[in-house]
Design a protein around this motif. Structure first.
Motif, PDB file in Angstrom:
ATOM      1  N   ALA A 187       0.581  -0.881   0.460  1.00 22.40           N
ATOM      2  CA  ALA A 187      -0.308   0.337   0.001  1.00 22.40           C
ATOM      3  C   ALA A 187       0.767   1.533  -0.002  1.00 22.40           C
ATOM      4  CB  ALA A 187      -0.874   0.059   1.526  1.00 22.40           C
ATOM      5  N   ASP A 188       2.219   1.500  -0.698  1.00 24.99           N
ATOM      6  CA  ASP A 188       2.876   2.553  -0.451  1.00 24.99           C
ATOM      7  C   ASP A 188       2.383   3.723  -1.599  1.00 24.99           C
ATOM      8  OD1 ASP A 188       5.253   3.612  -0.848  1.00 24.99           O
ATOM      9  OD2 ASP A 188       6.566   2.317  -0.990  1.00 24.99           O
ATOM     10  N   PRO A 189       2.592   4.304  -0.790  1.00 26.23           N
ATOM     11  CA  PRO A 189       1.383   5.971  -1.620  1.00 26.23           C
ATOM     12  C   PRO A 189       3.186   6.493  -2.268  1.00 26.23           C
ATOM     13  CG  PRO A 189       2.280   6.336   0.696  1.00 26.23           C
ATOM     14  CD  PRO A 189       2.500   4.889   0.204  1.00 26.23           C
ATOM     15  N   ILE A 190       4.285   6.450  -2.443  1.00 21.31           N
ATOM     16  CA  ILE A 190       5.251   6.862  -3.492  1.00 21.31           C
ATOM     17  C   ILE A 190       5.850   5.316  -4.386  1.00 21.31           C
ATOM     18  CG2 ILE A 190       7.614   7.225  -3.311  1.00 21.31           C
ATOM     19  CD1 ILE A 190       7.587   7.652   0.020  1.00 21.31           C
ATOM     20  N   ALA A 191       4.717   5.945  -5.420  1.00 20.81           N
ATOM     21  CA  ALA A 191       5.116   4.590  -7.036  1.00 20.81           C
ATOM     22  C   ALA A 191       6.928   4.833  -7.174  1.00 20.81           C
ATOM     23  CB  ALA A 191       4.607   5.274  -7.875  1.00 20.81           C
ATOM     24  N   GLY A 192       6.592   3.509  -7.677  1.00 18.23           N
ATOM     25  CA  GLY A 192       8.158   3.278  -8.353  1.00 18.23           C
ATOM     26  C   GLY A 192       9.382   3.147  -7.622  1.00 18.23           C
ATOM     27  N   GLN A 193       8.894   3.120  -6.187  1.00 17.81           N
ATOM     28  CA  GLN A 193      10.346   2.636  -4.912  1.00 17.81           C
ATOM     29  C   GLN A 193       9.889   1.158  -4.525  1.00 17.81           C
ATOM     30  OE1 GLN A 193      11.120   5.759  -2.241  1.00 17.81           O
ATOM     31  NE2 GLN A 193      11.102   8.016  -3.883  1.00 17.81           N
ATOM     32  N   ARG A 194      11.033   0.463  -3.966  1.00 17.59           N
ATOM     33  CA  ARG A 194      10.512  -0.559  -3.041  1.00 17.59           C
ATOM     34  C   ARG A 194      10.845  -0.480  -2.163  1.00 17.59           C
ATOM     35  NH1 ARG A 194      12.354  -3.371  -6.254  1.00 17.59           N
ATOM     36  NH2 ARG A 194      13.815  -4.819  -5.737  1.00 17.59           N
ATOM     37  N   ALA A 195       9.832  -0.132  -0.899  1.00 17.51           N
ATOM     38  CA  ALA A 195      10.285   0.551   0.673  1.00 17.51           C
ATOM     39  C   ALA A 195      11.393  -1.029   0.928  1.00 17.51           C
ATOM     40  CB  ALA A 195       8.995   0.310   1.392  1.00 17.51           C
ATOM     41  N   THR A 196      12.151  -0.336   2.216  1.00 14.78           N
ATOM     42  CA  THR A 196      13.014  -1.283   2.582  1.00 14.78           C
ATOM     43  C   THR A 196      12.783  -0.867   4.250  1.00 14.78           C
ATOM     44  OG1 THR A 196      14.843   0.409   2.779  1.00 14.78           O
ATOM     45  CG2 THR A 196      14.430  -1.041   0.999  1.00 14.78           C
ATOM     46  N   VAL A 197      12.381   0.007   4.703  1.00 16.79           N
ATOM     47  CA  VAL A 197      12.238   0.473   6.247  1.00 16.79           C
ATOM     48  C   VAL A 197      11.733   0.481   6.513  1.00 16.79           C
ATOM     49  CG1 VAL A 197      12.807   2.531   7.466  1.00 16.79           C
ATOM     50  CG2 VAL A 197      14.505   2.172   5.558  1.00 16.79           C
ATOM     51  N   THR A 198      11.152  -0.374   7.734  1.00 20.49           N
ATOM     52  CA  THR A 198       9.538   0.105   9.043  1.00 20.49           C
ATOM     53  C   THR A 198      10.597  -0.295  10.475  1.00 20.49           C
ATOM     54  OG1 THR A 198       9.053  -2.143   8.985  1.00 20.49           O
ATOM     55  CG2 THR A 198       7.766  -1.012   6.557  1.00 20.49           C
ATOM     56  N   PHE A 199       9.738   0.130  11.373  1.00 22.32           N
ATOM     57  CA  PHE A 199      10.227  -0.230  12.501  1.00 22.32           C
ATOM     58  C   PHE A 199      10.094  -1.304  13.288  1.00 22.32           C
ATOM     59  CE2 PHE A 199       8.092   3.990  13.013  1.00 22.32           C
ATOM     60  CZ  PHE A 199       9.524   5.276  13.759  1.00 22.32           C
ATOM     61  N   PRO A 200       9.342  -2.516  12.661  1.00 20.57           N
ATOM     62  CA  PRO A 200       9.586  -3.848  12.626  1.00 20.57           C
ATOM     63  C   PRO A 200      11.295  -4.626  11.853  1.00 20.57           C
ATOM     64  CG  PRO A 200       7.805  -3.338  12.620  1.00 20.57           C
ATOM     65  CD  PRO A 200       8.225  -2.229  11.956  1.00 20.57           C
ATOM     66  N   GLU A 201      11.413  -3.953  10.798  1.00 18.47           N
ATOM     67  CA  GLU A 201      12.518  -4.143   9.735  1.00 18.47           C
ATOM     68  C   GLU A 201      13.636  -3.644  10.884  1.00 18.47           C
ATOM     69  OE1 GLU A 201      12.995  -6.657   6.694  1.00 18.47           O
ATOM     70  OE2 GLU A 201      11.603  -6.234   7.480  1.00 18.47           O
ATOM     71  N   LEU A 202      13.909  -2.104  10.645  1.00 23.17           N
ATOM     72  CA  LEU A 202      14.288  -1.752  12.175  1.00 23.17           C
ATOM     73  C   LEU A 202      15.118  -2.827  12.724  1.00 23.17           C
ATOM     74  CD1 LEU A 202      14.319   1.606  11.267  1.00 23.17           C
ATOM     75  CD2 LEU A 202      15.464   0.849  10.299  1.00 23.17           C
ATOM     76  N   ARG A 203      13.768  -2.892  14.214  1.00 20.47           N
ATOM     77  CA  ARG A 203      13.894  -4.121  14.967  1.00 20.47           C
ATOM     78  C   ARG A 203      15.100  -5.110  14.562  1.00 20.47           C
ATOM     79  NH1 ARG A 203       9.477  -1.381  16.854  1.00 20.47           N
ATOM     80  NH2 ARG A 203       8.224  -2.835  15.896  1.00 20.47           N
ATOM     81  N   ARG A 204      14.343  -6.329  13.402  1.00 19.34           N
ATOM     82  CA  ARG A 204      14.692  -7.235  13.156  1.00 19.34           C
ATOM     83  C   ARG A 204      16.574  -7.413  12.786  1.00 19.34           C
ATOM     84  NH1 ARG A 204      13.552 -10.988   8.717  1.00 19.34           N
ATOM     85  NH2 ARG A 204      13.006  -9.492   7.548  1.00 19.34           N
ATOM     86  N   SER A 205      16.811  -5.574  12.119  1.00 18.22           N
ATOM     87  CA  SER A 205      18.321  -5.832  11.798  1.00 18.22           C
ATOM     88  C   SER A 205      19.280  -5.612  13.049  1.00 18.22           C
ATOM     89  CB  SER A 205      18.430  -4.567  11.249  1.00 18.22           C
ATOM     90  OG  SER A 205      18.243  -3.424  11.927  1.00 18.22           O
ATOM     91  N   GLY A 206      18.857  -5.176  14.199  1.00 17.15           N
ATOM     92  CA  GLY A 206      19.346  -4.780  15.281  1.00 17.15           C
ATOM     93  C   GLY A 206      19.716  -3.406  15.193  1.00 17.15           C
ATOM     94  N   LEU A 207      19.571  -2.841  14.344  1.00 19.18           N
ATOM     95  CA  LEU A 207      19.684  -0.806  14.050  1.00 19.18           C
ATOM     96  C   LEU A 207      19.478  -0.893  16.130  1.00 19.18           C
ATOM     97  CD1 LEU A 207      21.174   1.188  13.105  1.00 19.18           C
ATOM     98  CD2 LEU A 207      18.186   2.264  12.347  1.00 19.18           C
ATOM     99  N   ARG A 208      20.429  -0.041  16.455  1.00 17.35           N
ATOM    100  CA  ARG A 208      19.796   0.464  17.745  1.00 17.35           C
ATOM    101  C   ARG A 208      19.943   2.076  18.046  1.00 17.35           C
ATOM    102  NH1 ARG A 208      22.787  -3.236  20.998  1.00 17.35           N
ATOM    103  NH2 ARG A 208      22.493  -2.030  22.739  1.00 17.35           N
ATOM    104  N   VAL A 209      20.601   3.142  16.690  1.00 18.27           N
ATOM    105  CA  VAL A 209      20.811   4.747  17.310  1.00 18.27           C
ATOM    106  C   VAL A 209      20.832   4.433  15.605  1.00 18.27           C
ATOM    107  CG1 VAL A 209      21.887   6.312  17.886  1.00 18.27           C
ATOM    108  CG2 VAL A 209      21.467   4.478  19.160  1.00 18.27           C
ATOM    109  N   CYS A 210      20.307   6.003  15.168  1.00 20.30           N
ATOM    110  CA  CYS A 210      20.502   6.342  14.274  1.00 20.30           C
ATOM    111  C   CYS A 210      20.138   8.054  13.503  1.00 20.30           C
ATOM    112  CB  CYS A 210      19.366   5.836  12.865  1.00 20.30           C
ATOM    113  SG  CYS A 210      17.683   6.581  13.367  1.00 20.30           S
TER     114      CYS A 210
END
Length: 329
Positions: free
Chosen positions: A33-56
């Protein structure tokens, strides 16, 4: 084996929310349901947690009016309104428990020691046009901004990407104010003339998301002399995960992941591995369709570490940013 601490020097979280993206669910749900056409999104908060990202470093990015963005700002009031809306978004995410806003080195140190904590966010203003005048800086510092990049393209303060020029008189005043208030200058997007004008004024400096011009031409990237100046200021350089910033290829071409490692190795040869970090800019105007091969969602970001010397991996993953943040923030 415990994964290394992961810190990202550049994510446009609130800007994406302002474009209508819901970052609270899965990447699959966002893509459906991406409102931005032509981009395949990579970032959500659950995905950031799965990656182990702690700070940005999370940006306040005001989009100027361009042919591709006709709703962008045309004056300081419009830029300020965009940045204030994004600041409010970060505060609402904090209230919801999705993030924690970090304001100083002690808060960062305490946060990285808590692996169960929400994502820590340090606010970075990308492009200084939301500052109506340099006198506004103190107010934004009170609101939590700790890093400012004076340029994106050209701003009222500096020449920038594809827009050559020095610091303007207001830009010189702004950088001096940043130096005096202890606000760090993000050199990413600064044109060469503006970069050296700023460096001469002596602020703290980083490059949150900048690759090496020795490998890809253009003023969006750092020369070797610029990288050395940032290192001499005890700064860190974050690597961008955009294929055409890694090799001189068309937008439609995805480069091998080793192209990213090549930029890391180049910087390490010049300034040492302790200055090399991540500044992925994932979903910063591009998605997985333009990342290196193998980077399909944010959880794939650490894959580049396997291509680096073993003793450099923890630093590039997050240790170098952690050292800088707990020393200079």
């Amino acid at each position: 084996m415990t994964p290394p601490l992961l810190i990202d020097g550049h994510l446009d979280l609130a800007y994406n929310a302002g474009e209508g993206r819901d970052l609270s669910g899965s990447v699959e749900a966002l893509r459906a349901a991406d409102p931005i056409a032509g981009q395949r999104a990579t970032v959500t908060f659950p995905e950031l947690r799965r990656s182990g990202l702690r700070v940005c470093l999370g940006t306040l990015f005001a989009m100027p009016r361009t042919p591709a963005s006709p709703q962008g700002y045309t004056d300081a009031a419009g830029a300020r309104a965009q940045a204030l809306s994004q600041l409010d978004q970060y505060r609402r995410w904090q209230d919801a428990g999705e993030i924690v806003l970090l304001r100083d080195r002690a808060e960062v140190a305490a946060h990285v020691a808590r692996p169960d904590a929400p994502l820590g966010v340090v606010l970075l203003m990308e492009g200084a046009d939301p500052l109506r005048t340099p006198d506004d800086l103190a107010q934004w510092v009170e609101w939590g901004v700790r890093i400012v990049g004076p340029a994106w393209g050209a701003t009222r303060y500096a020449g920038g990407t594809d827009a050559p020029g020095p610091l303007t008189p207001a830009g010189r005043e702004l950088v001096a104010a940043m130096r005096d208030l202890g606000v760090t200058l993000d050199a990413s997007h600064l044109d060469d003339a503006a970069f050296w004008d700023a460096a001469d004024l002596g602020p703290r400096m980083i490059a949150s998301h900048s690759n090496a011009r020795s490998l890809v031409p253009g003023n969006r990237h750092l020369t070797d002399d610029m990288a050395c100046a940032i290192a001499e200021a005890d700064g860190v350089i974050g690597l961008v995960y955009l294929s055409r910033f890694l090799r001189a290829v068309p937008d439609s071409v995805r480069v091998p992941l080793d192209a990213l490692a090549e930029h890391a190795r180049h910087y390490a040869d010049i300034v040492g591995w302790d200055r090399v970090a991540l500044g992925t800019d994932m979903d910063g105007g591009f998605g997985a369709e333009k990342t290196p091969l193998g980077i399909e969602t944010y959880v794939d970001v650490p894959a580049v570490l396997d291509l680096l010397p073993e003793d450099a991996r923890a630093g590039v993953a997050g240790g170098n940013w952690a050292r800088w943040l707990t020393t200079h923030l």
